[in-house]
Design an enzyme around this catalytic site. Structure first.
Site, short mmCIF file in Angstrom:
data_model
loop_
_atom_site.label_atom_id
_atom_site.label_comp_id
_atom_site.label_asym_id
_atom_site.label_seq_id
_atom_site.Cartn_x
_atom_site.Cartn_y
_atom_site.Cartn_z
N HIS A 30 0.79 -1.24 0.00
CA HIS A 30 0.00 0.00 0.00
C HIS A 30 0.83 1.29 0.00
O HIS A 30 0.46 2.25 -0.67
CB HIS A 30 -0.95 0.01 1.20
CG HIS A 30 -2.11 -0.91 1.04
ND1 HIS A 30 -3.15 -0.64 0.17
CD2 HIS A 30 -2.41 -2.10 1.62
CE1 HIS A 30 -4.06 -1.63 0.23
NE2 HIS A 30 -3.62 -2.53 1.10
N GLU A 90 -6.83 -3.13 -4.10
CA GLU A 90 -6.19 -4.35 -3.58
C GLU A 90 -5.76 -5.31 -4.70
O GLU A 90 -4.68 -5.87 -4.64
CB GLU A 90 -7.13 -5.11 -2.63
CG GLU A 90 -7.37 -4.41 -1.30
CD GLU A 90 -6.16 -4.43 -0.35
OE1 GLU A 90 -5.15 -5.07 -0.67
OE2 GLU A 90 -6.24 -3.77 0.68
N SER A 127 2.22 -7.36 -3.19
CA SER A 127 2.92 -7.77 -1.96
C SER A 127 2.93 -9.28 -1.82
O SER A 127 3.39 -9.80 -0.82
CB SER A 127 2.24 -7.14 -0.74
OG SER A 127 0.89 -7.55 -0.65
FE LIG Z 1 -4.60 -4.24 1.86
#
Ligand SMILES: [Fe+2]
Length: 306
Positions: A168, A209, A228
């Site tokens: 993020h 996301e 990620s």
């Molecule tokens: Fe998240």
């Protein structure tokens, strides 16, 4: 509703002041008493923190925790270069997060604030959905501070600081992604109905996301959940890719605990801003019902949903 909140391990504070984090039976750290104790300590620091009156707590990370951060940073770097959208890559370069140690959230804020005005605050785990979004509307990101279990550094069943910061914060260092994220937060402040709030959370899930975007002919990722995840970043291009479509994004139903089988692709940053940014900027309590009717009309939802 898809919300990342469902993935966080529950945290309880006992009467004697100790804090316990309840890991799922399948969690890699479930049988490791040292890890469980560590998770309790880190969650406890966030629980004890009072916003406004104190600095976000500093965590004295161990050598092993720094090693997990370094390993994941090192493994993700070539995957980002290959699979991440250039808007994210440019933002990541500008933010310049450390790769050799876990940054403190104050350090993340120190880097992010001058770029896009965002700050990071600590959370023990799950933050109630409306609180989480209200903070986004104020350019404030609630972040966990723990790391995944060292036995499986490239995997985590829950959002850890690697997801919150490498996913993020790098994204939020882009003024354009930052504006879309803020707009989602601002939308939550206007909405009274839970159905409309769910719609915002679902569109957020499939964009901020797990969003993907074309860059020329190539499909790239910009979603924090993909960027990620060591595994997901290498798989997203093989998923079912659909056009950005808020009625579809807001009504699609599936399991959030597995790799996302359906992803929504923007044709460009401008297209993402036009569809998702404008949706967040204009959504109101009536929008959810209108989109549900549209989804039924288009066969995305059964008639009984209307
Ligand atoms: Fe998240």
């Amino acid at each position: 509703m898809f919300t990342e909140g469902q993935l966080y391990s529950p945290v309880t504070e006992h009467e004697d002041g100790t804090v316990e984090v309840h890991l799922a039976d399948t969690h890699p750290g479930r049988e490791d008493p040292q890890y469980l104790r560590r998770r309790g300590e880190i969650a406890g620091a966030a629980l004890a923190w009072r916003r406004g009156s104190q600095e976000v707590p500093t965590i004295e990370y161990t050598e092993q925790e720094h090693a997990v951060w370094s390993r994941v940073s090192r493994e993700l770097a070539p995957l980002h270069a290959r699979f991440a959208h250039s808007e994210y890559l440019t933002a990541k370069e500008r933010l310049g997060l450390p790769t050799d140690h876990v940054p403190q959230l104050a350090e993340v804020t120190g880097r992010l604030l001058p770029l896009t005005g965002w700050r990071y605050v600590c959370a023990p785990g799950l933050v109630p959905l409306r609180d989480f979004y209200a903070d986004l509307g104020d350019r404030t990101f609630n972040s966990t501070q723990y790391l995944r279990h060292g036995s499986q550094p490239l995997y985590t069943p829950e959002p850890d600081i690697i997801h919150e910061v490498i996913g993020h914060a790098n994204q939020l260092a882009s003024p354009r992604f930052a504006a879309i994220t803020e707009a989602a937060g601002q939308a939550s402040l206007r909405l009274e109905s839970e159905e409309a709030m769910k719609l915002v959370a679902d569109v957020f899930w499939f964009s901020i996301e797990f969003g993907v975007m074309y860059e020329g002919e190539d499909l790239k990722a910009y979603g924090a959940g993909i960027l990620s995840s060591y595994g997901e970043i290498q798989e997203f291009a093989h998923m079912e890719i659909r056009d950005l479509d808020v009625a579809d994004m807001g009504t699609l139903n599936y399991d959030i605990t597995v790799y996302q089988p359906v992803l929504f692709a923007a044709r460009s940053m401008g297209h993402l801003e036009d569809v998702v940014g404008d949706f967040f900027a204009t959504v109101d309590d009536d929008t959810a019902a209108a989109l549900r009717s549209e989804a039924v009309r288009r066969g995305l939802l059964p008639m009984s949903s209307q």
